[in-house]
Design a protein around this motif. Structure first.
Motif, mmCIF file in Angstrom:
data_model
loop_
_atom_site.group_PDB
_atom_site.id
_atom_site.type_symbol
_atom_site.label_atom_id
_atom_site.label_comp_id
_atom_site.label_asym_id
_atom_site.label_seq_id
_atom_site.Cartn_x
_atom_site.Cartn_y
_atom_site.Cartn_z
ATOM 1 N N ALA A 134 -9.620 20.873 40.809
ATOM 2 C CA ALA A 134 -9.301 20.602 39.407
ATOM 3 C C ALA A 134 -9.313 19.107 39.125
ATOM 4 N N ARG A 135 -8.796 18.341 40.044
ATOM 5 C CA ARG A 135 -8.801 16.890 39.892
ATOM 6 C C ARG A 135 -10.228 16.367 39.795
ATOM 7 N N ASP A 136 -11.107 16.853 40.676
ATOM 8 C CA ASP A 136 -12.507 16.416 40.670
ATOM 9 C C ASP A 136 -13.222 16.824 39.393
ATOM 10 N N ASP A 137 -12.772 17.923 38.766
ATOM 11 C CA ASP A 137 -13.378 18.391 37.521
ATOM 12 C C ASP A 137 -12.879 17.626 36.298
ATOM 13 N N GLY A 138 -11.932 16.701 36.503
ATOM 14 C CA GLY A 138 -11.421 15.919 35.380
ATOM 15 C C GLY A 138 -10.249 16.550 34.664
ATOM 16 N N THR A 139 -9.653 17.569 35.272
ATOM 17 C CA THR A 139 -8.469 18.210 34.686
ATOM 18 C C THR A 139 -7.236 17.351 34.953
ATOM 19 N N ALA A 140 -6.330 17.284 33.990
ATOM 20 C CA ALA A 140 -5.017 16.685 34.220
ATOM 21 C C ALA A 140 -4.131 17.739 34.863
ATOM 22 N N VAL A 141 -3.475 17.401 35.962
ATOM 23 C CA VAL A 141 -2.700 18.389 36.725
ATOM 24 C C VAL A 141 -1.257 17.906 36.860
ATOM 25 N N LEU A 142 -0.334 18.828 36.579
ATOM 26 C CA LEU A 142 1.091 18.562 36.747
ATOM 27 C C LEU A 142 1.611 19.536 37.794
ATOM 28 N N VAL A 143 2.107 19.014 38.925
ATOM 29 C CA VAL A 143 2.604 19.843 40.022
ATOM 30 C C VAL A 143 4.118 19.697 40.094
ATOM 31 N N VAL A 144 4.823 20.799 39.920
ATOM 32 C CA VAL A 144 6.284 20.811 39.974
ATOM 33 C C VAL A 144 6.682 21.620 41.202
ATOM 34 N N SER A 145 7.335 20.990 42.152
ATOM 35 C CA SER A 145 7.594 21.710 43.400
ATOM 36 C C SER A 145 8.760 21.102 44.168
ATOM 37 N N ASP A 146 9.389 21.963 44.971
ATOM 38 C CA ASP A 146 10.399 21.511 45.925
ATOM 39 C C ASP A 146 9.775 21.219 47.288
ATOM 40 N N GLU A 147 8.509 21.601 47.467
ATOM 41 C CA GLU A 147 7.835 21.446 48.751
ATOM 42 C C GLU A 147 7.114 20.105 48.818
ATOM 43 N N LEU A 148 7.434 19.308 49.826
ATOM 44 C CA LEU A 148 6.796 17.996 49.948
ATOM 45 C C LEU A 148 5.289 18.130 50.154
ATOM 46 N N ASP A 149 4.854 19.183 50.854
ATOM 47 C CA ASP A 149 3.420 19.368 51.075
ATOM 48 C C ASP A 149 2.675 19.562 49.756
ATOM 49 N N ASP A 150 3.302 20.211 48.791
ATOM 50 C CA ASP A 150 2.666 20.387 47.487
ATOM 51 C C ASP A 150 2.493 19.053 46.773
ATOM 52 N N LEU A 151 3.418 18.135 47.021
ATOM 53 C CA LEU A 151 3.413 16.857 46.308
ATOM 54 C C LEU A 151 2.517 15.817 46.969
ATOM 55 N N ARG A 152 2.079 16.074 48.202
ATOM 56 C CA ARG A 152 1.257 15.084 48.895
ATOM 57 C C ARG A 152 -0.105 14.907 48.237
ATOM 58 N N GLN A 171 6.768 8.918 58.431
ATOM 59 C CA GLN A 171 5.395 9.348 58.193
ATOM 60 C C GLN A 171 4.886 8.788 56.870
ATOM 61 N N ALA A 172 3.763 8.117 56.912
ATOM 62 C CA ALA A 172 3.097 7.666 55.698
ATOM 63 C C ALA A 172 1.961 8.627 55.384
ATOM 64 N N HIS A 173 1.666 8.808 54.121
ATOM 65 C CA HIS A 173 0.645 9.759 53.719
ATOM 66 C C HIS A 173 -0.617 9.026 53.301
ATOM 67 N N ARG A 174 -1.723 9.685 53.491
ATOM 68 C CA ARG A 174 -3.018 9.101 53.169
ATOM 69 C C ARG A 174 -3.085 8.776 51.678
ATOM 70 N N THR A 175 -3.499 7.571 51.388
ATOM 71 C CA THR A 175 -3.656 7.160 50.005
ATOM 72 C C THR A 175 -5.017 7.624 49.496
ATOM 73 N N ARG A 176 -5.039 8.272 48.367
ATOM 74 C CA ARG A 176 -6.278 8.773 47.805
ATOM 75 C C ARG A 176 -6.857 7.759 46.833
ATOM 76 N N ASN A 177 -8.120 7.899 46.499
ATOM 77 C CA ASN A 177 -8.755 6.987 45.572
ATOM 78 C C ASN A 177 -8.044 7.046 44.228
ATOM 79 N N PRO A 178 -7.685 5.897 43.674
ATOM 80 C CA PRO A 178 -6.931 5.905 42.418
ATOM 81 C C PRO A 178 -7.768 6.414 41.254
ATOM 82 N N VAL A 179 -7.092 6.943 40.246
ATOM 83 C CA VAL A 179 -7.763 7.376 39.026
ATOM 84 C C VAL A 179 -8.251 6.134 38.282
#
Length: 530
Positions: A477-495, A259-267
């Motif tokens: 948060a991303r759209d608001d310009g916040t820097a976000v750090l996601v720490v997770s064991d769940e792949l869905d959280d990291l997508r 499974q490949a995941h959708r690529t989002r617009n780069p920062v």
């Protein structure tokens, strides 16, 4: 790899297996923690049990050690049914588990730990200390555990504490030892010494069930591997006949592996760096460099011993690193001071909402606004929810007064913003479901309008609908310009991340841009692709 393959040793039927669990099912309310779990361990071998978090490994271990009774299925030792759950002495004579967190008492000596609650006594019931030390020395020598019986257990190295726990288990008569993530806190030389000791004990008739997130260790020390996925048994096979890609595929699932995941617009390249970490080192991580731009979501992945959570908690103000620097918007983060870190512009969702995230006796509104009390001592509404970033505290707030109507208004807006299903902000947070309680924790993190949002296991223990709602806040948060750090064991959280960094034994070993495949990320996490 086809699910439900079972490769047996040629001599499997020559004698009953040392341990055999078949058709194991365990439910906790509506949750099925394990269904059709199975495990067959041959005497004198090291057998690996692997699977992603939530695969059912811990549930199976609890059943194999008699801590939980299965709802269905059977467990046999040497062809004999397992003891009754209440017969702890009989279980100790069959099996023991050495957990990642030590169960020895640190303030006692090695000898005292080996014979705790069963010390030899003299007339009058007094402990015979000389005999205790002598019996401990014999036990340690029998199993070639080279530690001083009089040493305080707290002063031992992790590997020596593990060997003391193994020796204690063997003294009860158990010859089946479960090692749960035994290498998580060890360096490479300590790991090799542990493996050498395991091989020596195997030659003396000890059998191991080896649980690890580091798959290269499975190939190094184990003969057979069993894979669990989605709370069910997938396959059992000789390690020599299971290539690493096939093992990863069995853990991830065939569909996920491709499974490949959708690529989002780069920062944008011109987006400023908000979080700048340079050569940061602590007890669980070493030499970490990390930069997160405004409007960028960066994931941290790794096994339980990778150091990812300790790194994130350091940035959130819980710990002080040994060395290195971290700046947020050009200013040094105040390590070791959560309140100052919050004031510096960090919002934080902790790893455990029960222990770290909520005050159960307080209302939803009180919990959600804890991070912005210093901004609620005025009747003047801020431009954005929670006030401007790093906004000044009002005079009333500085004097310790909070305007009740302002607090209610902010709480009501947070409830609406996070879609918290409740009777109102006045309701006790302890009345909420897991998903809604987690939304309250997220609401408090967002209330201060942070420059940096740190999310640790943000969707742990929530339903699918709440999970999607919580992850949608990451996009906002991303759209608001916040820097976000996601720490997770769940792949869905990291997508939802623009890139994912993988930590292995405390170091960043891989970086995956958006669009990664599940099997690639899992391979890096498990140490296969180092």
């Amino acid at each position: 790899m086809t699910d439900h393959q079972d490769h047996r040793d040629p001599d499997h039927h020559a004698e009953p297996p040392l341990v055999e669990a078949l058709g194991i099912t365990k439910r906790y309310g509506p949750t099925t923690a394990l269904r059709d779990g199975r495990l067959t361990v041959v005497r004198g071998q090291s057998h690996a049990l692997v699977g992603r978090n939530g695969a059912g490994k811990s549930t199976l271990v609890e059943i194999l050690t008699g801590l939980q009774a299965p709802d269905a299925g059977t467990v046999h030792f040497d062809g004999v049914p397992a003891p009754a759950p209440a017969d702890r002495d009989a279980w100790r004579a069959k099996v023991a588990c050495v957990y990642q967190k030590p169960t020895v008492v640190p303030g006692l000596t090695v000898a005292e730990n080996l014979f705790v609650n069963r010390q030899p006594t003299r007339r009058g019931g007094l402990i015979d200390w000389r005999r205790l030390r002598a019996e401990a020395a014999v036990l340690l020598d029998t199993w070639d555990v080279r530690v001083d019986p009089d040493a305080r257990t707290a002063e031992l190295k992790v590997e020596d504490r593990q060997m003391v726990e193994i020796a204690r288990a063997l003294s009860f008569g158990a010859r089946f030892i479960i090692l749960d993530e035994p290498t998580a806190q060890l360096d490479n030389r300590e790991i090799e010494r542990l493996f050498t000791r395991m091989r020596s004990l195997q030659e003396s008739g000890v059998t191991f069930l080896f649980i690890s997130h580091h798959l290269q260790e499975v190939y190094e020390v184990c003969r057979t591997v069993t894979v669990l996925r989605d709370a069910r048994w997938i396959t059992t096979a000789p390690v020599a006949e299971l290539p690493r890609p096939a093992l990863v595929e069995a853990m991830a699932g065939e569909a996920a592996a491709h499974q490949a995941h959708r690529t989002r617009n780069p920062v944008p390249d011109e987006a400023p760096v908000l979080l700048d970490v340079q050569a940061l080192s602590g007890e669980a991580y070493e030499g970490v460099d990390l930069a997160v731009r405004a409007g960028e979501v960066v994931g941290l992945a790794g096994s339980s011993g990778s150091g990812k959570i300790q790194l994130a908690e350091t940035l959130a103000g819980l710990h002080r690193p040994r060395s290195g620097t971290a700046q947020l918007a050009g200013r040094d983060l105040p390590f070791g001071d959560v309140r100052a870190t919050l004031a510096a512009g960090v919002g934080w969702v902790p790893r455990d909402r029960h222990d770290q995230g909520l005050v159960p006796d307080m209302s939803i509104g009180d919990n959600a606004t804890l991070s912005v009390l210093d901004r609620l001592g005025t009747r003047t509404a801020p431009d954005r929810l929670g006030g401007s970033r790093g906004g000044k505290r009002s005079l009333l707030a500085r004097l310790g007064f909070v305007a009740p109507e302002r607090r209610r208004a902010v709480a009501a807006e947070l409830v609406d913003r996070l879609d918290i299903h409740t009777e109102g902000p006045h309701q006790a947070v302890s009345d909420l479901s897991g998903g809604n309680a987690q939304k309250v924790v997220m609401a408090r993190a967002l209330a201060s309008d942070p420059r940096l949002l740190i999310l640790i296991n943000p969707t742990a223990g929530v339903d699918v609908k709440s999970k999607e709602s919580l992850l949608a806040r990451v996009d906002t948060a991303r759209d608001d310009g916040t820097a976000v750090l996601v720490v997770s064991d769940e792949l869905d959280d990291l997508r939802r991340c623009d890139r994912v960094l993988v930590l292995f034994h405390g170091r960043v070993v891989a970086a995956h841009p958006a669009g990664w495949h599940d099997h690639e990320l899992i391979a890096a996490i498990e140490g296969v692709a180092r």
